[in-house]
Scaffold this active site. Structure first.
Site, PDB file in Angstrom:
ATOM      1  N   GLY A 121       0.965  -1.241   0.127  1.00 13.75           N
ATOM      2  CA  GLY A 121       0.191   0.017   0.070  1.00 13.75           C
ATOM      3  C   GLY A 121       1.054   1.344   0.048  1.00 13.75           C
ATOM      4  O   GLY A 121       1.954   1.349  -0.115  1.00 13.75           O
ATOM      5  N   CYS A 171       1.205   3.965   2.240  1.00 14.24           N
ATOM      6  CA  CYS A 171       1.840   4.619   3.475  1.00 14.24           C
ATOM      7  C   CYS A 171       3.336   3.937   3.612  1.00 14.24           C
ATOM      8  O   CYS A 171       4.258   4.861   3.535  1.00 14.24           O
ATOM      9  CB  CYS A 171       1.117   4.297   4.638  1.00 14.24           C
ATOM     10  SG  CYS A 171       1.723   4.897   5.957  1.00 14.24           S
ATOM     11  N   HIS A 197       8.397  21.901  33.583  1.00 18.10           N
ATOM     12  CA  HIS A 197       9.165  23.455  33.174  1.00 18.10           C
ATOM     13  C   HIS A 197      10.671  23.271  32.972  1.00 18.10           C
ATOM     14  O   HIS A 197      11.245  22.174  33.559  1.00 18.10           O
ATOM     15  CB  HIS A 197       9.002  24.134  34.435  1.00 18.10           C
ATOM     16  CG  HIS A 197       9.859  25.628  34.184  1.00 18.10           C
ATOM     17  ND1 HIS A 197       9.082  26.400  33.366  1.00 18.10           N
ATOM     18  CD2 HIS A 197      10.846  26.102  34.397  1.00 18.10           C
ATOM     19  CE1 HIS A 197       9.868  27.546  33.194  1.00 18.10           C
ATOM     20  NE2 HIS A 197      11.064  27.396  34.056  1.00 18.10           N
TER      21      HIS A 197
HETATM   22  C1  LIG Z   1       3.083  11.171  -0.233  1.00 15.23           C
HETATM   23  C2  LIG Z   1       2.142  11.082   0.961  1.00 15.23           C
HETATM   24  C3  LIG Z   1       2.549  10.997   2.254  1.00 15.23           C
HETATM   25  C4  LIG Z   1       1.486  10.880   3.370  1.00 15.23           C
HETATM   26  N1  LIG Z   1       1.784  11.124   4.625  1.00 15.23           N
HETATM   27  C5  LIG Z   1       0.869  10.633   5.485  1.00 15.23           C
HETATM   28  C6  LIG Z   1       0.967  10.897   6.900  1.00 15.23           C
HETATM   29  O1  LIG Z   1       2.394  11.306   7.380  1.00 15.23           O
HETATM   30  N2  LIG Z   1       0.153  10.452   7.764  1.00 15.23           N
HETATM   31  C7  LIG Z   1      -1.005  10.019   7.472  1.00 15.23           C
HETATM   32  O2  LIG Z   1      -1.872   9.925   8.178  1.00 15.23           O
HETATM   33  N3  LIG Z   1      -1.207   9.854   6.120  1.00 15.23           N
HETATM   34  C8  LIG Z   1      -0.322  10.132   5.042  1.00 15.23           C
HETATM   35  N4  LIG Z   1      -0.796   9.863   3.835  1.00 15.23           N
HETATM   36  C9  LIG Z   1      -1.858   9.163   3.424  1.00 15.23           C
HETATM   37  C10 LIG Z   1      -1.952   7.768   3.723  1.00 15.23           C
HETATM   38  O3  LIG Z   1      -0.970   7.205   2.980  1.00 15.23           O
HETATM   39  C11 LIG Z   1      -3.281   6.977   3.089  1.00 15.23           C
HETATM   40  O4  LIG Z   1      -4.073   7.803   3.911  1.00 15.23           O
HETATM   41  C12 LIG Z   1      -3.233   5.427   3.559  1.00 15.23           C
HETATM   42  O5  LIG Z   1      -2.016   4.862   3.021  1.00 15.23           O
HETATM   43  C13 LIG Z   1      -4.461   4.909   2.777  1.00 15.23           C
HETATM   44  O6  LIG Z   1      -4.614   3.533   3.308  1.00 15.23           O
HETATM   45  P1  LIG Z   1      -5.548   2.641   2.413  1.00 15.23           P
HETATM   46  O7  LIG Z   1      -5.314   1.334   2.924  1.00 15.23           O
HETATM   47  O8  LIG Z   1      -6.880   3.270   2.317  1.00 15.23           O
HETATM   48  O9  LIG Z   1      -4.833   2.674   0.922  1.00 15.23           O
HETATM   49  P2  LIG Z   1      -3.607   2.046   0.080  1.00 15.23           P
HETATM   50  O10 LIG Z   1      -2.569   1.909   1.406  1.00 15.23           O
HETATM   51  O11 LIG Z   1      -3.469   3.137  -1.032  1.00 15.23           O
HETATM   52  O12 LIG Z   1      -4.044   0.739  -0.146  1.00 15.23           O
HETATM   53  C14 LIG Z   1      -4.871   0.408  -1.366  1.00 15.23           C
HETATM   54  C15 LIG Z   1      -4.314  -0.723  -1.726  1.00 15.23           C
HETATM   55  O13 LIG Z   1      -5.485  -1.312  -2.822  1.00 15.23           O
HETATM   56  C16 LIG Z   1      -4.827  -1.504  -3.898  1.00 15.23           C
HETATM   57  N5  LIG Z   1      -5.845  -1.570  -5.125  1.00 15.23           N
HETATM   58  C17 LIG Z   1      -6.227  -0.548  -5.617  1.00 15.23           C
HETATM   59  N6  LIG Z   1      -7.296  -0.772  -6.285  1.00 15.23           N
HETATM   60  C18 LIG Z   1      -7.276  -2.110  -6.485  1.00 15.23           C
HETATM   61  C19 LIG Z   1      -8.195  -2.899  -7.241  1.00 15.23           C
HETATM   62  N7  LIG Z   1      -9.108  -2.456  -8.024  1.00 15.23           N
HETATM   63  N8  LIG Z   1      -7.834  -4.161  -7.032  1.00 15.23           N
HETATM   64  C20 LIG Z   1      -6.835  -4.843  -6.368  1.00 15.23           C
HETATM   65  N9  LIG Z   1      -6.193  -4.045  -5.517  1.00 15.23           N
HETATM   66  C21 LIG Z   1      -6.562  -2.594  -5.648  1.00 15.23           C
HETATM   67  C22 LIG Z   1      -3.765  -0.760  -4.188  1.00 15.23           C
HETATM   68  O14 LIG Z   1      -2.661  -1.456  -5.035  1.00 15.23           O
HETATM   69  C23 LIG Z   1      -3.255  -0.794  -2.657  1.00 15.23           C
HETATM   70  O15 LIG Z   1      -2.197  -1.932  -2.429  1.00 15.23           O
HETATM   71  C24 LIG Z   1       0.282  10.329   2.844  1.00 15.23           C
HETATM   72  C25 LIG Z   1      -0.077  10.058   1.425  1.00 15.23           C
HETATM   73  C26 LIG Z   1       0.897  10.404   0.431  1.00 15.23           C
HETATM   74  C27 LIG Z   1       0.655   9.932  -0.913  1.00 15.23           C
END
Ligand SMILES: Cc1cc2nc3c(=O)[nH]c(=O)nc-3n(C[C@H](O)[C@H](O)[C@H](O)COP(=O)(O)OP(=O)(O)OC[C@H]3O[C@@H](n4cnc5c(N)ncnc54)[C@H](O)[C@@H]3O)c2cc1C
Ligand SMILES: NC(=O)c1ccc[n+]([C@@H]2O[C@H](COP(=O)([O-])OP(=O)(O)OC[C@H]3O[C@@H](n4cnc5c(N)ncnc54)[C@H](O)[C@@H]3O)[C@@H](O)[C@H]2O)c1
Length: 484
Positions: free
Chosen positions: A42, A44, A468
Site C-alpha cells: 500500500g 503509506c 518546566h
Molecule cells: C506522499 C504521501 C504522504 C502521506 N503522509 C501521510 C502521513 O504522514 N500521515 C497520514 O496519516 N497519512 C499520510 N498519507 C496518506 C496515507 O498514505 C493514506 O491515507 C493511507 O495509506 C491509505 O490507506 P488505504 O489502506 O486506504 O489505501 P492504500 O494504502 O493506498 O492501499 C490500497 C491498496 O489497494 C490496491 N488496489 C487499488 N485498487 C485495486 C483493485 N481494483 N484491485 C486490487 N487492488 C487494488 C492498491 O494497489 C493498494 O495496495 C500520505 C499519502 C501520501 C501520498
C-alpha cells in the site's frame, strides 16, 4: 468461478485484516500493487507517510546549518548525497514490502489465504473479476467482501500536463538525481512536505497555488502564517490558473494567468496577466482520487460521493441506495474524505471487529480526526477551525499562545510559531486546536486526547504539573488563557 468466504481487496491498511480469527475461512486476497513497480503493502509504507517522513527528517538535518548562525553557531552544509539518502530509505522499506508479500504468499499462517496480484473489478455486488498482473482473469464470488483499495494521485486536466509525464508523490522520491529546480503544482499537504524536502536538499523550489494561500484547508491564521513563512523560503505563486504545460529542452514550462503573487517578491502589477513558470522538473500534488473507478464500483450499484469515494455508514458497511449492502465493507481512502493512515487503520479495525462480531457492532466515528503536516514549520490540527466554529454559530473562546511567550520558545529563538485552542464558552469543551511550529504534531496529542475523552479545558489546565521549561507549557498557557 471460484467461491471464497472472504475477498479482501488492497494490501495497505487491508494487510492487517487477515489473522488467526479467520483461520476457518477461505480468503482470496487481491492486490494491484502501488507505484510504477506495483509493489505490495500500500501507499503509506511504499509511497506515503513512511518514506516521506524519513526524507523530512533528513531535510530537517540538512537545514540546521542555515539556522545555526542565529544561535551564534557556525555550521556549513558540505553537500547532500541524494542516491545515498534515497537508497538508505528504500533499502529499509523495500525489503519490508517484499517480506510482507512473501509472508502472505508462503507462510503457514496464511494457509487459508490465496494471494492474487491483479486488479479486481465488480461485475455484481458479490461478483468480482480479477485482471491478473501476469495476464488472464479469475472470476470470484465471496460471501464477505472487504475493500481497502485506497487512492492515487490526480493529474488535473491542463492541456499538455499528462503528456509531459510529471512527477507525482508516487515517483518523486525515487528519482535518479536531484533537479536544479522544481515547480510544484498544488499547495496542500503533499506540496508543503515535498517543498521542504527538496529545498532543504538544495533544489530551487517554486510552489504554485490556485488560491491566495497555501494549506487552505487549515485554520485561516495557520494557513496565512504558513504562506508568509513559505514565501521567505520558496518562490510562492498564488492565484495561478494553469492553461498549458509542455516539456522544453531544459525542463518544463507551465503557462497560465496569475491573480496573486508572482513569486518574485514584488506586488503583482498586472493581476490576471500571463505568467510562465519554468523549472527542470514538475511535481503535481493536486489531490488524490479514490480507486473506485478501477473497481467498477458503479457496476455493483454502490453509492458514491461526488469525489468518487464509496459511501459507507458509521459501521464501515458499504451503502447502495442509502442502505448497507449485506457483507460488503470498506475503509480508508476508498471511502473517506480524510485520506489519512491513522483513519484507515482505525476504520479497518472497526470493520474487522464488526465482521467478527455481527451482534455487537462498533461505530468508527466516535473521535475527532487529527492531522499533521510535516513541513517546515510543522502544522497540526484537530477539530473545528475558528472559522468553522463561528459559522456554526457556536459561542466560543479562542486562545492564541505564541511559542515566543514560553521559556522553551526562548531557547528556540522562535518568532513565528503559535498554538490556537478553540473552546466552547460555558462548558469549556475543546472544539478545535491548531498548532504551527516545532513539534506541533507531538504537542497536539494531549489536546486530541482531551477532545476524544471529553475532558474540558479546566479538566486538564490546572490538574497536573507541566514540566518546566518544556515545550508543552505552550499548551498549558493557551489553556490557562481559557480558564481566566
Ligand atoms: C506522499 C504521501 C504522504 C502521506 N503522509 C501521510 C502521513 O504522514 N500521515 C497520514 O496519516 N497519512 C499520510 N498519507 C496518506 C496515507 O498514505 C493514506 O491515507 C493511507 O495509506 C491509505 O490507506 P488505504 O489502506 O486506504 O489505501 P492504500 O494504502 O493506498 O492501499 C490500497 C491498496 O489497494 C490496491 N488496489 C487499488 N485498487 C485495486 C483493485 N481494483 N484491485 C486490487 N487492488 C487494488 C492498491 O494497489 C493498494 O495496495 C500520505 C499519502 C501520501 C501520498
Ligand atoms: N502528513 C500527512 O498526513 C499527509 C501527507 C501527504 C498526504 N496526505 C494525504 O494525501 C492527500 C492528498 O494530498 P495532496 O497534497 O495531493 O492534496 P490536498 O487536498 O492537501 O491538496 C491539493 C492541492 O491541489 C490544489 N488543486 C487541486 N486541483 C487543482 C488544479 N486543477 N490545479 C491546481 N491546483 C489544484 C488544491 O487547491 C490544493 O492546494 C491529502 O488529502 C492528505 O490527506 C497526508
Amino acid at each position: 468461478m471460484t467461491h471464497y468466504d472472504i475477498a479482501l481487496i488492497g494490501s495497505g491498511s487491508g494487510n492487517s485484516f487477515p489473522g488467526p480469527e479467520f483461520a476457518g475461512k477461505s480468503i482470496v486476497y487481491i492486490d494491484r500493487g502501488v507505484g510504477p513497480d506495483r509493489v505490495f503493502g500500500g501507499t503509506c509504507l511504499n509511497l506515503g507517510c513512511i518514506p516521506t517522513k524519513m526524507f523530512v527528517h533528513t531535510a530537517d538535518i540538512s537545514r540546521t546549518p542555515a539556522d545555526a548562525a542565529r544561535f551564534g553557531v557556525s555550521e556549513t552544509l558540505d553537500g547532500v548525497d541524494w542516491p545515498a539518502i534515497r537508497d538508505r530509505i528504500f533499502g529499509r522499506i523495500d525489503p519490508i514490502s517484499a517480506g510482507g508479500r512473501a509472508y502472505r504468499e508462503d507462510h503457514e499462517d496464511n494457509a487459508n489465504l490465496t494471494l492474487l496480484q491483479g486488479t479486481a473489478r465488480f461485475t455484481g455486488n458479490k461478483f468480482l473479476t480479477v485482471d491478473l498482473e501476469d495476464g488472464g482473469t479469475e472470476e470470484i464470488t465471496a460471501q464477505t467482501i472487504v475493500i481497502g483499495a485506497g487512492s492515487r494521485p490526480v493529474i488535473p486536466d491542463v492541456p499538455g500536463l499528462a503528456d509531459l509525464d510529471p512527477l507525482t508523490s508516487d515517483t518523486a522520491m525515487r528519482i535518479d538525481r536531484l533537479p536544479r529546480s522544481l515547480a510544484i503544482l498544488g499547495s496542500g499537504v503533499i506540496a508543503a512536505e515535498f517543498a521542504h524536502i527538496f529545498e532543504a536538499l538544495g533544489v530551487d523550489v517554486t510552489i504554485i497555488a490556485r488560491s491566495d494561500r497555501l494549506l487552505r484547508a487549515a485554520d485561516l491564521a495557520v494557513s496565512e502564517r504558513f504562506t508568509r513563512i513559505a514565501a521567505e523560503r520558496w518562490r510562492v505563486v498564488t492565484g495561478f490558473s494553469a492553461a498549458r504545460a509542455e516539456r522544453t529542452e531544459g525542463g518544463i514550462r507551465l503557462s497560465g494567468t496569475c491573480e496573486g503573487s508572482r513569486g518574485d517578491g514584488s506586488p503583482n502589477e498586472n493581476p490576471g496577466g500571463e505568467l510562465v513558470i519554468e523549472a527542470e522538473e514538475l511535481l503535481v500534488a493536486t489531490g488524490r482520487r479514490p480507486n473506485t473507478d478501477l473497481l467498477d464500483a458503479g457496476v455493483a450499484g454502490f453509492d458514491l460521493h461526488p469525489g468518487g469515494a464509496l459511501e459507507v455508514d458509521a459501521y464501515q458497511r458499504v451503502l447502495a441506495g442509502g442502505e448497507p449492502v449485506e457483507g460488503v465493507w470498506a475503509f480508508g481512502d476508498i471511502s473517506d474524505r480524510h485520506q489519512l493512515k491513522h483513519v484507515a487503520n482505525h476504520q479497518q479495525r472497526i470493520a474487522r471487529h464488526n465482521i467478527l462480531h455481527p451482534g455487537a457492532l462498533r461505530r468508527s466515528d466516535t473521535m475527532p480526526v487529527p492531522a499533521g503536516i510535516f513541513s517546515d514549520p510543522q502544522v497540526a490540527m484537530v477539530g473545528l477551525t475558528e472559522e468553522e466554529a463561528r459559522a456554526q454559530g457556536l459561542e466560543i473562546a479562542v486562545a492564541v499562545q505564541d511559542y515566543a511567550g514560553v521559556a522553551y520558545g526562548w531557547a528556540l529563538e522562535d518568532t513565528t510559531s503559535f498554538a490556537k485552542i478553540i473552546a466552547e464558552k460555558g462548558s469549556g469543551r475543546i472544539l478545535g486546536a491548531h498548532i504551527i511550529g516545532p513539534e506541533a504534531t507531538i504537542l497536539i496529542q494531549q489536546l486530541i486526547q482531551a477532545m476524544s475523552t471529553g475532558q474540558s479545558v479546566s479538566d486538564i489546565a490546572s490538574t497536573q504539573y507541566w514540566i518546566h521549561p518544556a515545550l508543552p507549557e505552550l499548551i498549558e498557557n493557551a489553556l490557562l488563557q481559557l480558564t481566566d
